[in-house]
Design an enzyme around this catalytic site. Structure first.
Site, mmCIF file in Angstrom:
data_model
loop_
_atom_site.group_PDB
_atom_site.id
_atom_site.type_symbol
_atom_site.label_atom_id
_atom_site.label_comp_id
_atom_site.label_asym_id
_atom_site.label_seq_id
_atom_site.Cartn_x
_atom_site.Cartn_y
_atom_site.Cartn_z
ATOM 1 N N VAL A 11 -6.831 0.084 8.847
ATOM 2 C CA VAL A 11 -7.809 1.310 8.657
ATOM 3 C C VAL A 11 -7.986 1.572 9.575
ATOM 4 C CG1 VAL A 11 -10.300 1.196 8.744
ATOM 5 C CG2 VAL A 11 -9.875 -0.703 7.466
ATOM 6 N N THR A 122 -15.001 -4.123 7.954
ATOM 7 C CA THR A 122 -16.219 -4.360 6.410
ATOM 8 C C THR A 122 -16.918 -5.499 7.271
ATOM 9 O OG1 THR A 122 -14.519 -4.278 4.895
ATOM 10 C CG2 THR A 122 -16.488 -5.326 4.936
ATOM 11 N N PHE A 152 -13.191 2.823 2.309
ATOM 12 C CA PHE A 152 -12.796 2.605 0.806
ATOM 13 C C PHE A 152 -11.927 2.543 0.944
ATOM 14 C CE2 PHE A 152 -17.192 3.682 1.022
ATOM 15 C CZ PHE A 152 -18.240 2.671 0.687
ATOM 16 N N LEU A 253 -10.131 -2.040 -14.860
ATOM 17 C CA LEU A 253 -10.455 -2.945 -16.284
ATOM 18 C C LEU A 253 -8.986 -3.516 -17.063
ATOM 19 C CD1 LEU A 253 -13.435 -1.734 -18.637
ATOM 20 C CD2 LEU A 253 -13.377 -2.993 -17.179
ATOM 21 N N ALA A 255 -6.250 -6.496 -17.498
ATOM 22 C CA ALA A 255 -5.891 -7.586 -16.845
ATOM 23 C C ALA A 255 -4.741 -8.440 -16.591
ATOM 24 C CB ALA A 255 -6.674 -8.540 -17.956
ATOM 25 N N CYS A 263 -9.366 -7.021 1.009
ATOM 26 C CA CYS A 263 -10.708 -6.528 0.937
ATOM 27 C C CYS A 263 -11.323 -7.946 0.067
ATOM 28 C CB CYS A 263 -10.723 -5.209 0.785
ATOM 29 S SG CYS A 263 -10.284 -4.388 1.855
ATOM 30 N N LYS A 324 0.026 -6.590 -4.820
ATOM 31 C CA LYS A 324 -0.253 -5.598 -5.664
ATOM 32 C C LYS A 324 0.840 -4.953 -5.046
ATOM 33 C CE LYS A 324 -2.741 -2.202 -3.405
ATOM 34 N NZ LYS A 324 -4.252 -0.977 -3.923
#
Ligand code: UDX
Length: 439
Positions: A11, A122, A152, A253, A255, A263, A324
């Protein structure tokens, strides 16, 4: 304006570089001298597309610099950001604020004129008040404000997220601090970015509520995916069918094997703990945490079922291990639950990831890491896709099929269409869609 950014983690570094790009004079501070040396040489410690170029350009323009000297960096700064780590505290899941408070006290001692101290890390509700109390204790007569300004950013698209945020949230009751932050983010107000000015506590909670809501959305669709598999429905159509309702929205959305990263797992857990402490339990978020943890383990069982009930003595080819794509980050990655379970069940794992293998090798024992996607395949009994890197979407399927010992694919990210895989001769298992056999 003059800005100090304390902490050159994810960040801090992205925010510091982006503020300098906005035209501000930014000094990034870190205690780690070797990291500061590396940054001065233009070496970026994390993988984030575009960050190396952004840092280099702003360093060359004289707007961005790096130091270990916090006291000197704070002198003359109008805004001092605290962007240090807030890891989960061992044992109880609370956010560990040691680094935040240590930074606050060092900043306090170094203040020379009015400045806004801004928490970007955070932090749980009430941290801003405690930061203020600690600075006040060191400098009882000094004029300063403490504001909250949560971030964010998504890994992999952090720079774009900073430049074009959906909103900027600022928590402070001080008009003077508000004016400083408005000025800092001026290029965004020119883009009509909405600003949410609110109290410090509210701002702190917005960050946790956002992440918890997104984690809930993912977990909801993951449970729907399990149900789809039982009733023969297709979760992608369910996601589209519900997501086109503007009140629900189509994003988040998708899956998959469960959320990971730096985070969502940490922040959902911290929110659950805070809510319990205040005797206002967030039962939905508690369920999200439990369901997501169980899901990561269940993914190994899905692989085992795909090869007929046992992986003992079998070779499993794995594509993607980071939490990811477009990151080298392994924090709370589903692969950290899946691979050890497969190994414990007797599988031999051959794996490839474009950026994550160095970090992963330090965390998972007993994996044979190879240098490209195709090298995972020879003689493997099943191919498992855990992370949806783009390069895996365009594999030469005929080549994959001929290299595998048995043509079985378990795709935990739904990157292929079932019909296409059936045509290509695979038995194909995905998430929340009926499995298909070779055509
Ligand atoms: C997240 C938030 O998006 C960001 O606003 C916050 O500041 C930090 O946390 P990040 O962790 O970088 O960002 O990644 P994100 O893209 O949000 O994905 C988080 C996890 O959810 C990943 O494991 C991803 O695979 C998973 N995910 C995301 C899904 O499984 N399905 C989805 O539809 C979206």
């Amino acid at each position: 304006m003059r800005v100090t950014m304390v902490g050159t983690g994810y960040v801090g570094l992205v925010s510091g570089a982006c503020f300098s790009e906005f035209g501000h004079q930014v000094i990034c501070v870190d205690k780690d001298a070797s990291k500061v040396e590396a940054l001065r040489r233009g070496e970026i410690p994390i993988y984030e597309p575009g960050l190396d170029k952004l840092v280099a350009e702003n360093v060359a323009a004289g707007r961005l610099s790096f130091t270990t000297d916090l006291a000197a960096s704070v002198e003359g700064a109008e805004a001092v950001f605290i962007a240090v780590g807030t890891p989960s505290r061992r044992g109880d899941g609370h956010a560990d604020l040691t680094y935040v408070y240590a930074a606050a006290e060092e900043i306090a001692a170094a203040l020379r004129g009015y400045a806004v101290v801004v928490t970007k890390s955070t932090v749980p509700v009430g941290t801003g008040a405690e930061v203020e109390r600690r600075i006040r204790a060191v400098r009882p007569d000094f004029a300063f404000d403490v504001a909250s300004n949560p971030e964010f950013l998504r890994e992999g698209s952090a720079i774009e997220d900073f430049r074009r945020p959906d909103r900027v949230v600022v928590g402070t009751d001080s008009a003077r601090a508000r004016a400083v932050l408005r000025q800092l983010y001026r290029p965004l107000s020119l883009l009509d970015t909405p600003f949410v000015f609110t109290s410090r506590e509210t701002s702190e909670l917005i960050k946790y509520a956002s992440n918890a809501f997104l984690a809930t959305k993912i977990t909801f669709i993951n449970e729907m995916a399990d149900l789809c598999e039982k009733v023969g429905a297709d979760v992608q159509d369910v996601a589209r069918g519900i997501g086109l309702d503007g009140r629900i929205g189509r994003k988040f959305l998708h899956a998959g094997p469960g959320f990971g990263g730096s985070c969502f797992p940490k922040d959902t857990l911290a929110l659950v703990r805070t809510a319990r402490d205040y005797e206002a339990p967030t039962r939905i978020v508690e369920a999200v945490v439990a369901v997501n943890d169980a899901r990561k383990d269940a993914m190994a069982d899905k692989v085992i079922a795909a090869v007929g009930g046992s992986v003992a003595g079998k070779t499993v080819a794995v594509l993607g291990v980071t939490f990811k794509p477009n990151t080298d980050d392994m924090r709370d990655a589903p692969s950290l639950a899946i691979l050890p379970r497969l190994i414990a069940a007797g599988a031999r794992i051959r794996a490839y990831d474009p950026e994550g293998m160095t970090a992963a090798a330090a965390l998972i024992d007993g994996v044979d890491w190879v240098s490209d996607a195709y090298a995972t395949l020879p003689g493997a009994d099943v191919l498992v896709i855990i992370t949806e890197w783009n390069e895996f979407r365009a594999l030469d399927l005929a080549r994959v099929r001929s290299a595998l010992n048995s043509p079985i694919i378990v795709d935990l990210r739904n990157i292929y269409r079932p019909e296409e895989m059936s045509e290509a001769g695979f038995t194909y298992f995905s998430i929340g869609r009926p499995p298909v056999a070779a055509h």
